[in-house]
Design an enzyme around this catalytic site. Structure first.
Site, PDB file in Angstrom:
ATOM      1  N   ASP A  52       0.850  -1.193   0.000  1.00 40.97           N
ATOM      2  CA  ASP A  52       0.000   0.000   0.000  1.00 40.97           C
ATOM      3  C   ASP A  52       0.885   1.242   0.000  1.00 40.97           C
ATOM      4  OD1 ASP A  52       0.963  -0.083   2.649  1.00 40.97           O
ATOM      5  OD2 ASP A  52      -0.860  -1.082   3.326  1.00 40.97           O
ATOM      6  N   ASP A  54       1.563   4.995   1.558  1.00 43.96           N
ATOM      7  CA  ASP A  54       1.267   5.936   2.641  1.00 43.96           C
ATOM      8  C   ASP A  54       1.824   7.300   2.287  1.00 43.96           C
ATOM      9  OD1 ASP A  54       0.102   3.893   4.145  1.00 43.96           O
ATOM     10  OD2 ASP A  54       2.020   3.330   5.040  1.00 43.96           O
ATOM     11  N   ASP A 132      10.038   3.989  13.041  1.00 40.60           N
ATOM     12  CA  ASP A 132      10.756   2.914  13.741  1.00 40.60           C
ATOM     13  C   ASP A 132      12.159   2.681  13.162  1.00 40.60           C
ATOM     14  OD1 ASP A 132       9.538   1.868  11.455  1.00 40.60           O
ATOM     15  OD2 ASP A 132       8.418   0.306  12.494  1.00 40.60           O
TER      16      ASP A 132
HETATM   17  P1  ATP Z   1       4.211  -2.945   5.267  1.00 34.49           P
HETATM   18  O1  ATP Z   1       3.078  -2.040   4.927  1.00 34.49           O
HETATM   19  O2  ATP Z   1       4.971  -3.476   4.146  1.00 34.49           O
HETATM   20  O3  ATP Z   1       3.820  -3.995   6.230  1.00 34.49           O
HETATM   21  P2  ATP Z   1       5.232  -0.569   6.484  1.00 34.49           P
HETATM   22  O4  ATP Z   1       6.610  -0.147   6.846  1.00 34.49           O
HETATM   23  O5  ATP Z   1       4.513   0.262   5.473  1.00 34.49           O
HETATM   24  O6  ATP Z   1       5.298  -2.071   6.050  1.00 34.49           O
HETATM   25  P3  ATP Z   1       3.081   0.103   8.194  1.00 34.49           P
HETATM   26  O7  ATP Z   1       2.570  -0.595   9.397  1.00 34.49           O
HETATM   27  O8  ATP Z   1       2.222   0.268   7.005  1.00 34.49           O
HETATM   28  O9  ATP Z   1       4.417  -0.644   7.795  1.00 34.49           O
HETATM   29  O10 ATP Z   1       3.601   1.536   8.691  1.00 34.49           O
HETATM   30  C1  ATP Z   1       3.964   2.585   7.824  1.00 34.49           C
HETATM   31  C2  ATP Z   1       5.114   3.370   8.419  1.00 34.49           C
HETATM   32  O11 ATP Z   1       4.729   3.966   9.657  1.00 34.49           O
HETATM   33  C3  ATP Z   1       6.362   2.566   8.754  1.00 34.49           C
HETATM   34  O12 ATP Z   1       7.189   2.378   7.661  1.00 34.49           O
HETATM   35  C4  ATP Z   1       6.998   3.400   9.836  1.00 34.49           C
HETATM   36  O13 ATP Z   1       7.696   4.490   9.289  1.00 34.49           O
HETATM   37  C5  ATP Z   1       5.802   3.938  10.586  1.00 34.49           C
HETATM   38  N1  ATP Z   1       5.414   3.059  11.706  1.00 34.49           N
HETATM   39  C6  ATP Z   1       4.478   2.099  11.695  1.00 34.49           C
HETATM   40  N2  ATP Z   1       4.366   1.489  12.880  1.00 34.49           N
HETATM   41  C7  ATP Z   1       5.260   2.081  13.679  1.00 34.49           C
HETATM   42  C8  ATP Z   1       5.626   1.928  15.041  1.00 34.49           C
HETATM   43  N3  ATP Z   1       5.060   0.989  15.805  1.00 34.49           N
HETATM   44  N4  ATP Z   1       6.597   2.727  15.540  1.00 34.49           N
HETATM   45  C9  ATP Z   1       7.159   3.678  14.755  1.00 34.49           C
HETATM   46  N5  ATP Z   1       6.865   3.872  13.489  1.00 34.49           N
HETATM   47  C10 ATP Z   1       5.926   3.105  12.933  1.00 34.49           C
HETATM   48 MG    MG Z   2       2.498   0.101   4.831  1.00 36.48          MG
END
Ligand code: ATP
Ligand code: MG
Length: 435
Positions: A52, A54, A132
């Site tokens: 997705d 963001d 993170d």
């Molecule tokens: P994917 O969507 O592939 O699972 P993602 O990195 O996009 O991985 P998401 O959960 O969609 O993960 O989160 C988007 C972004 O928000 C992350 O890349 C990170 O920068 C931030 N983020 C998400 N969860 C946390 C957290 N628990 N602590 C700090 N930052 C976070």
């Molecule tokens: Mg994501």
């Protein structure tokens, strides 16, 4: 800060979802800054298709809502905008900031240092520190197609390293869920967890128990239904995280480390990884049925030994195990119901004669129940001959099925060889059959 211009990175607009581009351009046109951030930038740099997209911007949620007609504001922990395009949703967040003063009630830490509320808006320079891992904190700027890097994320990305921004222990304490995210990303991306992070994880793994069990369910689904479930399981065990998510399962693994429960779980994970690789669907309840099967067996056997009727022993054991489990990782009711059905079917597979097999086959969970029987048989927990019989029965013609389900002729003594399962005893009639 380092800015990687368009010629210094490999992200092309053709890889970005059209709807995400629309959102970025629209925000820019309205005079706001707009970036892609997080997993999508990380994945695009790897040449992978993001799950997705963001978006982050300096517009606040109300302003975002004014820009897009197809927009809904959501979120309790942090307010976000969801911009809907048919089935695709683009998440648009406002830059998060640091709380100005300690008595600011927009940001709240608990006694273990966990962030409970976090609703302060800020600038991109502030937003970056809230993320993170460094590789998750790269911003793709729609203004000039550059990648903005405040945390040396590009270098870590090249080195295939997961490094937390800031002091690892502090960041894990703020949000222990980051530990399971580390495992998820390490497995999914084939990155290594940086040594300092790994050390901190071993140290504070048990803080995961402080996370509300409902929040963990979503994370656990992502962990195990990602297509790399087995590797994830092994890594979670390595860091002492699995026992926080599935304590009851972990206890049963400790009892018989090299034996059956471990094999059952491994095989279940392997099967679902294979299915995902083949583009087939997988269900969460099947995996959780495997995770919790042995704990149910152990408890049920104890009860039977204490004289509890078999049927009741299994019911009670299932209730106990599920209610203990949901304290750590909540499992929604429709999942636990399906698990009970899969478990309940296992005993029923023993009845091979008469009309029972055909009735069993019309059970809505028959297929899952049968797959589970095969799994048990393959790992030494059920009779392989029985599993094969059911395999054959399903394929057989009606005529063959009738033959297969004919009870064997009674032996000389007139005793039926049929197993009675665990139905309550019923008074016998004068013919010697059940009433
Ligand atoms: P994917 O969507 O592939 O699972 P993602 O990195 O996009 O991985 P998401 O959960 O969609 O993960 O989160 C988007 C972004 O928000 C992350 O890349 C990170 O920068 C931030 N983020 C998400 N969860 C946390 C957290 N628990 N602590 C700090 N930052 C976070
Ligand atoms: Mg994501």
């Amino acid at each position: 800060m380092r800015v990687y211009s368009r010629s210094e990175h490999n992200i092309s607009r053709s890889q970005i979802s059209e709807n995400a581009l629309k959102v970025l351009y629209k925000l820019q046109k309205e005079g706001y800054s707009a970036y892609l951030v997080g997993g999508c930038v990380r994945d695009l740099l790897l040449g992978r298709e993001p799950k997705d997209f963001d978006v982050v911007t300096n517009a606040d949620p109300e302003e975002i809502k004014k820009v897009f007609r197809n927009c809904r504001l959501i979120g309790r922990r942090f307010r976000l905008a969801h911009v809907h395009f048919g089935r695709e949703v683009i998440e648009v967040a406002t830059f998060r900031g640091a709380a100005e003063s300690s008595n600011d009630d927009k940001q709240v830490l608990n006694t273990e240092g966990r962030l409970l509320r976090d609703n302060v808006y800020g600038t991109i320079e502030e937003d970056v520190w809230r993320r993170d891992f460094t590789v998750n904190a790269l911003y793709y700027n729609i203004k000039d197609f550059s990648v903005v890097d405040y945390v040396n994320g590009m270098a870590d990305h090249k080195a295939a390293q997961l490094k937390l921004i800031g002091d690892p222990e502090t960041r894990f304490r703020e949000d222990p869920v980051r530990m399971i995210r580390a495992v998820r990303f390490a497995v999914k991306l084939g990155f290594t967890i940086d040594a300092n992070c790994a050390e901190a994880m071993h140290k504070v793994a048990d803080l995961l128990s402080s996370i509300p069990s409902a929040r963990l369910y979503d994370e656990v689904i992502k962990l195990f239904l990602s297509g790399y479930g087995l590797q994830t399981f092994e890594m979670l065990r390595h860091y002492g995280l699995f026992k926080e998510l599935f304590p009851v399962t972990d206890q049963s693994l400790a009892v018989e480390e090299a034996g059956f429960p471990r094999q059952l779980i491994i095989k279940a994970l392997q099967n679902s990884d294979n299915r995902i690789a083949d583009g087939k669907t997988v269900t969460a309840y099947f995996l959780f049925s495997a995770f919790l099967w042995e704990p149910v067996q152990i408890r049920a056997r104890e009860k039977v030994a204490r004289g509890v009727p078999e049927y009741m022993a299994y019911q009670d054991a299932a209730n106990e195990v599920i209610s203990q489990q949901v304290k750590s990782t909540a499992l929604p009711r429709h999942i636990t119901m399906a698990m009970r059905e899969v478990w309940g079917l296992q005993g029923k597979f023993n009845s091979r004669y008469g009309s029972k097999p055909s009735r069993l086959m019309s059970h809505p969970r028959f297929r899952a129940g049968y797959d589970f029987l095969v799994l048990r048989a393959e790992t030494g927990g059920a009779d392989m001959e029985l599993a094969e019989w059911w395999g054959k029965y399903q394929e057989a013609s009606e005529n063959e099925q009738r033959k297969m389900t004919q009870p064997p002729r009674k032996a000389e003594g007139g005793k039926s060889t049929r197993k009675r399962g665990y139905r309550p005893r019923v008074k016998k009639t004068s013919q010697g059959t059940e009433a």
